[in-house]
Design an enzyme around this catalytic site. Structure first.
Site, PDB file in Angstrom:
ATOM      1  N   ASN A 117      10.910   0.940   6.758  1.00  0.00           N
ATOM      2  CA  ASN A 117       9.487   1.065   7.091  1.00  0.00           C
ATOM      3  C   ASN A 117       9.227   1.936   8.323  1.00  0.00           C
ATOM      4  OD1 ASN A 117       8.642  -2.247   5.843  1.00  0.00           O
ATOM      5  ND2 ASN A 117       8.246  -0.287   4.881  1.00  0.00           N
ATOM      6  N   TRP A 118      10.287   2.296   9.082  1.00  0.00           N
ATOM      7  CA  TRP A 118      10.122   3.262  10.190  1.00  0.00           C
ATOM      8  C   TRP A 118       9.677   4.618   9.668  1.00  0.00           C
ATOM      9  CZ3 TRP A 118      10.282   0.843  14.692  1.00  0.00           C
ATOM     10  CH2 TRP A 118      11.116  -0.273  14.843  1.00  0.00           C
ATOM     11  N   SER A 164      10.805  -3.630   6.803  1.00  0.00           N
ATOM     12  CA  SER A 164      12.126  -3.268   6.287  1.00  0.00           C
ATOM     13  C   SER A 164      12.756  -2.193   7.170  1.00  0.00           C
ATOM     14  CB  SER A 164      12.015  -2.758   4.844  1.00  0.00           C
ATOM     15  OG  SER A 164      11.579  -1.423   4.826  1.00  0.00           O
ATOM     16  N   SER A 165      14.063  -2.040   7.017  1.00  0.00           N
ATOM     17  CA  SER A 165      14.766  -1.004   7.788  1.00  0.00           C
ATOM     18  C   SER A 165      14.298   0.395   7.393  1.00  0.00           C
ATOM     19  CB  SER A 165      16.281  -1.159   7.625  1.00  0.00           C
ATOM     20  OG  SER A 165      16.636  -1.372   6.270  1.00  0.00           O
ATOM     21  N   ASP A 182       3.933  -7.621  -0.355  1.00  0.00           N
ATOM     22  CA  ASP A 182       3.574  -6.218  -0.582  1.00  0.00           C
ATOM     23  C   ASP A 182       2.137  -6.072  -1.081  1.00  0.00           C
ATOM     24  OD1 ASP A 182       4.086  -3.497  -0.554  1.00  0.00           O
ATOM     25  OD2 ASP A 182       4.927  -3.464  -2.583  1.00  0.00           O
ATOM     26  N   ARG A 187       7.659 -11.230  -5.361  1.00  0.00           N
ATOM     27  CA  ARG A 187       7.138  -9.965  -4.817  1.00  0.00           C
ATOM     28  C   ARG A 187       5.704  -9.815  -5.286  1.00  0.00           C
ATOM     29  NH1 ARG A 187       9.694  -4.199  -3.583  1.00  0.00           N
ATOM     30  NH2 ARG A 187       7.819  -3.243  -2.741  1.00  0.00           N
ATOM     31  N   SER A 199      13.658  -3.235  -3.064  1.00  0.00           N
ATOM     32  CA  SER A 199      13.415  -2.489  -1.819  1.00  0.00           C
ATOM     33  C   SER A 199      14.358  -2.891  -0.678  1.00  0.00           C
ATOM     34  CB  SER A 199      11.951  -2.628  -1.379  1.00  0.00           C
ATOM     35  OG  SER A 199      11.087  -2.106  -2.370  1.00  0.00           O
ATOM     36  N   GLY A 214      -1.635  -2.400   2.072  1.00  0.00           N
ATOM     37  CA  GLY A 214      -2.293  -1.090   2.173  1.00  0.00           C
ATOM     38  C   GLY A 214      -3.261  -0.870   1.026  1.00  0.00           C
TER      39      GLY A 214
HETATM   40  C1  IPE Z   1       8.940  -3.765   1.146  1.00  0.00           C
HETATM   41  O1  IPE Z   1       7.716  -3.158   0.875  1.00  0.00           O
HETATM   42  C2  IPE Z   1       9.044  -4.128   2.594  1.00  0.00           C
HETATM   43  C3  IPE Z   1       8.138  -5.162   3.073  1.00  0.00           C
HETATM   44  C4  IPE Z   1       7.218  -5.824   2.396  1.00  0.00           C
HETATM   45  C5  IPE Z   1       8.313  -5.514   4.447  1.00  0.00           C
HETATM   46  P1  IPE Z   1       7.545  -1.578   0.851  1.00  0.00           P
HETATM   47  O2  IPE Z   1       6.103  -1.350   0.540  1.00  0.00           O
HETATM   48  O3  IPE Z   1       8.072  -0.984   2.092  1.00  0.00           O
HETATM   49  O4  IPE Z   1       8.472  -1.149  -0.373  1.00  0.00           O
HETATM   50  P2  IPE Z   1       8.512   0.208  -1.208  1.00  0.00           P
HETATM   51  O5  IPE Z   1       8.556   1.328  -0.228  1.00  0.00           O
HETATM   52  O6  IPE Z   1       7.270   0.259  -2.035  1.00  0.00           O
HETATM   53  O7  IPE Z   1       9.728   0.084  -2.081  1.00  0.00           O
HETATM   54  C1  IPE Z   2       3.434  -4.598   2.794  1.00  0.00           C
HETATM   55  O1  IPE Z   2       2.294  -3.920   2.389  1.00  0.00           O
HETATM   56  C2  IPE Z   2       3.531  -4.711   4.295  1.00  0.00           C
HETATM   57  C3  IPE Z   2       4.645  -3.947   4.904  1.00  0.00           C
HETATM   58  C4  IPE Z   2       5.519  -3.229   4.285  1.00  0.00           C
HETATM   59  C5  IPE Z   2       4.748  -4.027   6.346  1.00  0.00           C
HETATM   60  P1  IPE Z   2       2.277  -2.345   2.280  1.00  0.00           P
HETATM   61  O2  IPE Z   2       1.849  -1.784   3.578  1.00  0.00           O
HETATM   62  O3  IPE Z   2       3.578  -1.837   1.750  1.00  0.00           O
HETATM   63  O4  IPE Z   2       1.134  -2.149   1.200  1.00  0.00           O
HETATM   64  P2  IPE Z   2       1.115  -1.068   0.032  1.00  0.00           P
HETATM   65  O5  IPE Z   2       2.359  -1.300  -0.786  1.00  0.00           O
HETATM   66  O6  IPE Z   2       1.109   0.277   0.670  1.00  0.00           O
HETATM   67  O7  IPE Z   2      -0.134  -1.389  -0.716  1.00  0.00           O
HETATM   68 MG    MG Z   3       4.274  -1.496  -0.120  1.00  0.00          MG
END
Ligand code: IPE
Ligand code: IPE
Ligand code: MG
Length: 246
Positions: free
Chosen positions: A73-74, A70-71, A25, A192, A200, A28
């Protein structure tokens, strides 16, 4: 090695985790801090995947599981989702030979029915090409959710019952053999990155006695020293599995 339950019997514990599961994580936020588009963080994150895969294999870790999508992330913007799908496909195309050379078996686990046929073909090919490798199993959890996994196992048990007419025996062993991770021991260490302290909807069943490690380091910055810090934290812990202190 196949699934053994930490609640049924106390597992053997070594200095090196047999199975490490990671929520990668912070991609972004890594990019945003650098005034880059979020997806630049995902691209950079692939380098950390490579470093971590090789660092774990070198240290004798048997199973490494990476949460890639993740399920839930869509729910992200459509552009980001399609970028992630393309990145997954191009990484599979580029890295499979390297995995093969390094003796690493690839498994992709999750509800793959949601992916394009072309991506599913790439996944099947990469799995087949590396299936005989024994040094380490790398599992990529893609469109995975802990609740999805528990439900699909429950559905399989119910279907079995329907097929032979008798109620299925439901105990930990019979249930767990239907979970997507039936081929792996329960994770010893969960990591994590990115600063959030939550699961998550990752591995819900399997984390029963897993040691949890959270770091503020964003995934693209997770290097070998960061991996070593997580392993040092793991080595310093006393795993009791319900027993009294030694
Ligand atoms: C968890 O991260 C899923 C993956 C790293 C693939 P998220 O960034 O989606 O989790 P939340 O939304 O902050 O809980
Ligand atoms: C984890 O990084 C990658 C995926 C969930 C695919 P994020 O994209 O969730 O990064 P943040 O949490 O927004 O910084
Ligand atoms: Mg994230």
């Amino acid at each position: 090695m196949s699934y053994t339950s930490s609640t049924v019997c106390v597992p053997e514990v070594g200095a090196v985790p047999r199975h490490i599961a990671i929520i990668m994580d912070g991609n972004g936020r890594w990019a945003t801090q650098r005034k880059l588009p979020r997806v630049a963080g995902h691209t950079k994150g692939v380098e950390a995947v490579r470093t971590t895969v090789e660092g774990c294999a070198r240290r004798g870790v048997g199973y490494l599981t990476l949460f890639a999508f993740s399920s839930e992330n869509w729910r992200r913007p459509r552009d980001e989702v399609s970028f992630l799908m393309r990145l997954f496909a191009s990484t599979l195309e580029r890295e499979t030979t390297r995995l093969e050379k390094n003796g690493i078996r690839l498994r992709v686990v999750g509800d793959l029915s949601m992916f394009d046929a072309s991506l599913r073909t790439l996944i099947q090919r990469a799995e087949a090409k590396t299936a005989h490798n024994l040094r380490m199993t790398l599992t990529v959890a893609a469109n995975y959710g802990g609740r999805w996994d528990i439900l699909q196992a429950a559905r399989q048990l119910v279907e079995q019952t329907a097929a032979d007419g008798r109620p299925a025996l439901v105990d930990e062993a019979s249930f767990a053999q239907h979970l997507a991770f039936a081929y792996a021991p329960e994770p010893d260490l969960f990591i994590r990155t990115g600063g959030e302290r939550r699961i998550s909807n990752f591995l819900l069943w399997h984390l029963a006695y897993t040691e949890l490690y959270f770091t503020d380091t964003f995934w693209p910055d997770f290097d070998d020293a960061a991996l070593e810090a997580a392993l040092a934290s793991y080595r310093a812990r006393e795993r009791r599995f319900g027993r009294a202190t030694a």
